[in-house]
Design a protein around this motif. Structure first.
Motif, PDB file in Angstrom:
ATOM      1  N   GLU A   1      18.525  26.054 -18.827  1.00 42.38           N
ATOM      2  CA  GLU A   1      18.630  27.475 -19.146  1.00 42.38           C
ATOM      3  C   GLU A   1      18.056  28.279 -17.982  1.00 42.38           C
ATOM      4  O   GLU A   1      17.278  27.773 -17.187  1.00 42.38           O
ATOM      5  N   LYS A   2      18.422  29.526 -17.918  1.00 44.24           N
ATOM      6  CA  LYS A   2      17.861  30.398 -16.898  1.00 44.24           C
ATOM      7  C   LYS A   2      16.451  30.804 -17.289  1.00 44.24           C
ATOM      8  O   LYS A   2      16.164  30.840 -18.484  1.00 44.24           O
ATOM      9  N   PRO A   3      15.596  31.042 -16.371  1.00 44.47           N
ATOM     10  CA  PRO A   3      15.738  30.804 -14.941  1.00 44.47           C
ATOM     11  C   PRO A   3      15.584  29.317 -14.638  1.00 44.47           C
ATOM     12  O   PRO A   3      14.975  28.590 -15.415  1.00 44.47           O
ATOM     13  N   ILE A   4      16.127  28.899 -13.515  1.00 50.45           N
ATOM     14  CA  ILE A   4      16.049  27.487 -13.160  1.00 50.45           C
ATOM     15  C   ILE A   4      14.590  27.031 -13.103  1.00 50.45           C
ATOM     16  O   ILE A   4      14.255  25.943 -13.538  1.00 50.45           O
ATOM     17  N   SER A   5      13.728  27.857 -12.570  1.00 51.81           N
ATOM     18  CA  SER A   5      12.286  27.625 -12.509  1.00 51.81           C
ATOM     19  C   SER A   5      11.613  28.981 -12.369  1.00 51.81           C
ATOM     20  O   SER A   5      12.272  29.973 -12.053  1.00 51.81           O
ATOM     21  N   VAL A   6      10.322  29.017 -12.534  1.00 46.51           N
ATOM     22  CA  VAL A   6       9.606  30.282 -12.428  1.00 46.51           C
ATOM     23  C   VAL A   6       9.277  30.610 -10.975  1.00 46.51           C
ATOM     24  O   VAL A   6       9.339  31.762 -10.553  1.00 46.51           O
ATOM     25  N   HIS A   7       8.951  29.592 -10.194  1.00 47.73           N
ATOM     26  CA  HIS A   7       8.566  29.789  -8.799  1.00 47.73           C
ATOM     27  C   HIS A   7       9.581  29.132  -7.866  1.00 47.73           C
ATOM     28  O   HIS A   7      10.170  28.105  -8.206  1.00 47.73           O
ATOM     29  N   LYS A   8       9.747  29.711  -6.703  1.00 50.81           N
ATOM     30  CA  LYS A   8      10.703  29.191  -5.719  1.00 50.81           C
ATOM     31  C   LYS A   8      10.420  27.729  -5.370  1.00 50.81           C
ATOM     32  O   LYS A   8      11.343  26.905  -5.314  1.00 50.81           O
ATOM     33  N   ALA A   9       9.172  27.391  -5.157  1.00 49.57           N
ATOM     34  CA  ALA A   9       8.827  25.999  -4.800  1.00 49.57           C
ATOM     35  C   ALA A   9       9.219  25.041  -5.919  1.00 49.57           C
ATOM     36  O   ALA A   9       9.685  23.926  -5.655  1.00 49.57           O
ATOM     37  N   ASP A  10       9.059  25.467  -7.168  1.00 50.97           N
ATOM     38  CA  ASP A  10       9.457  24.618  -8.293  1.00 50.97           C
ATOM     39  C   ASP A  10      10.969  24.464  -8.341  1.00 50.97           C
ATOM     40  O   ASP A  10      11.487  23.374  -8.613  1.00 50.97           O
ATOM     41  N   ALA A  11      11.690  25.543  -8.082  1.00 49.47           N
ATOM     42  CA  ALA A  11      13.154  25.469  -8.052  1.00 49.47           C
ATOM     43  C   ALA A  11      13.612  24.499  -6.968  1.00 49.47           C
ATOM     44  O   ALA A  11      14.522  23.690  -7.181  1.00 49.47           O
ATOM     45  N   GLU A  12      12.973  24.556  -5.814  1.00 45.10           N
ATOM     46  CA  GLU A  12      13.324  23.649  -4.720  1.00 45.10           C
ATOM     47  C   GLU A  12      13.036  22.195  -5.095  1.00 45.10           C
ATOM     48  O   GLU A  12      13.803  21.301  -4.756  1.00 45.10           O
ATOM     49  N   ARG A  13      11.935  21.972  -5.785  1.00 36.11           N
ATOM     50  CA  ARG A  13      11.581  20.620  -6.247  1.00 36.11           C
ATOM     51  C   ARG A  13      12.614  20.098  -7.241  1.00 36.11           C
ATOM     52  O   ARG A  13      13.030  18.943  -7.186  1.00 36.11           O
ATOM     53  N   LEU A  14      13.051  20.967  -8.134  1.00 35.93           N
ATOM     54  CA  LEU A  14      14.055  20.590  -9.132  1.00 35.93           C
ATOM     55  C   LEU A  14      15.386  20.276  -8.460  1.00 35.93           C
ATOM     56  O   LEU A  14      16.008  19.248  -8.736  1.00 35.93           O
ATOM     57  N   VAL A  15      15.814  21.123  -7.559  1.00 37.22           N
ATOM     58  CA  VAL A  15      17.076  20.891  -6.846  1.00 37.22           C
ATOM     59  C   VAL A  15      16.995  19.595  -6.037  1.00 37.22           C
ATOM     60  O   VAL A  15      17.945  18.806  -6.002  1.00 37.22           O
TER      61      VAL A  15
END
Length: 163
Positions: A97-111
């Motif tokens: 679900e949105k948002p992919i993550s709360v923080h940019k670093a977390d989004a990068e880790r998930l991707v």
């Protein structure tokens, strides 16, 4: 021609969004998709999901259960990364679900946890095809609003609790 496989779906987070997703999957509104497991930290949210649906209060146990091919993550936002990384590293397809993550670093880790070909990873952006948003995008793309420095858009028709 190969037969399309039915995807065994697990939903992590059975609050408002997760419950809604579970409802339409159970009603057969998603072709080739079967709800086989759900997870929530509140056991009361797991009641009434159906006899053939496995229930969990720990996402890591659902992910490792062998009961699902894919997970839909509808937890509170801060959990999207940890649950998503765990599911991806364990070879599951993931829809978050949105948002992919709360923080940019977390989004990068998930991707970065996405293994690539053969493993589907996607995030919900269910509003982007609505007419009013497409019109605003068109106005921005055409430059009709001038150079935008900042935009705040509040959707007041959606109920959001303080929680």
């Amino acid at each position: 021609m190969s037969k399309i496989k039915t995807v065994r779906l697990g939903i992590v987070g059975m609050g408002g969004m997760g419950g809604e997703h579970a409802s339409y999957v159970r009603q057969g509104k998603i072709r080739n998709c079967q709800l086989t497991a759900v997870c929530d930290v509140d056991p009361k949210r797991l009641e009434g999901v159906g006899e053939k649906v496995a229930t969990f209060t720990d996402s890591s146990k659902l992910i490792r259960s062998g009961a699902v091919d894919a997970v839909l993550i509808a937890t509170p936002h801060y959990d999207h990364t940890t649950v998503g990384v765990d599911a991806l590293k364990n070879g599951l397809h993931v829809l978050v679900e949105k948002p992919i993550s709360v923080h940019k670093a977390d989004a990068e880790r998930l991707v970065a946890a996405h293994k690539g070909k053969g493993q589907v990873f996607a995030a919900m952006f269910n509003q982007r095809t609505r007419g009013q948003y497409r019109k605003v995008k068109e106005l921005i793309d055409k430059g009709e609003l001038g150079e935008l420095m900042r935009v705040t858009w509040i959707i007041t028709a959606w109920f959001r609790t303080e929680y």
